[in-house]
Write an enzyme that holds these catalytic residues in place. Sequence first.
Site, PDB file in Angstrom:
ATOM      1  N   CYS A 140      46.800  43.575  84.993  1.00 44.13           N
ATOM      2  CA  CYS A 140      45.957  44.710  84.614  1.00 44.13           C
ATOM      3  C   CYS A 140      45.455  44.557  83.179  1.00 44.13           C
ATOM      4  O   CYS A 140      46.247  44.616  82.234  1.00 44.13           O
ATOM      5  CB  CYS A 140      46.766  45.995  84.785  1.00 44.13           C
ATOM      6  SG  CYS A 140      46.049  47.459  84.042  1.00 44.13           S
ATOM      7  N   CYS A 170      46.173  47.477  80.882  1.00 42.79           N
ATOM      8  CA  CYS A 170      47.617  47.499  80.601  1.00 42.79           C
ATOM      9  C   CYS A 170      47.947  46.539  79.458  1.00 42.79           C
ATOM     10  O   CYS A 170      48.723  46.870  78.558  1.00 42.79           O
ATOM     11  CB  CYS A 170      48.428  47.101  81.832  1.00 42.79           C
ATOM     12  SG  CYS A 170      48.239  48.188  83.260  1.00 42.79           S
TER      13      CYS A 170
END
Length: 124
Positions: free
Chosen positions: A30, A33
């Site tokens: 991600c 992230c």
Amino acid sequence: MSTQDLGADTFESTVNEHEIVLVDFWAAWCGPCRQFAPVYERVSEAHPDIVFGKVDTEAEQSLSAAAGITSIPTLMAFKKGVLVFSQPGALPAPSLEQLVTAVRELDVDAAPAAAPSTTEERSA
């Protein structure tokens, strides 16, 4: 205190045994992230009295499902074992600091249904 990994075996006890716990649900693939991780780490180091946990949603799929995670990163905040904040999306450092302040000031005993406003964090 720097961030600590949480799993199904440590999540509940960590949330219940500490005054304030922030949890970042993330995954290695991600992009947002990965961008949020250093911000989260820096803020964790500035607040050693708060537990900053991380849950790898790939490794902890059952825990992530039980927490209702549908988008990552998702940040949750618990105070005295009560979920007081849950929001998907990476926060910039000033907004994360605002969240920490709001959770510190929140009286969960007087208003257990109250939670910090997500609008305030987004407008910063």
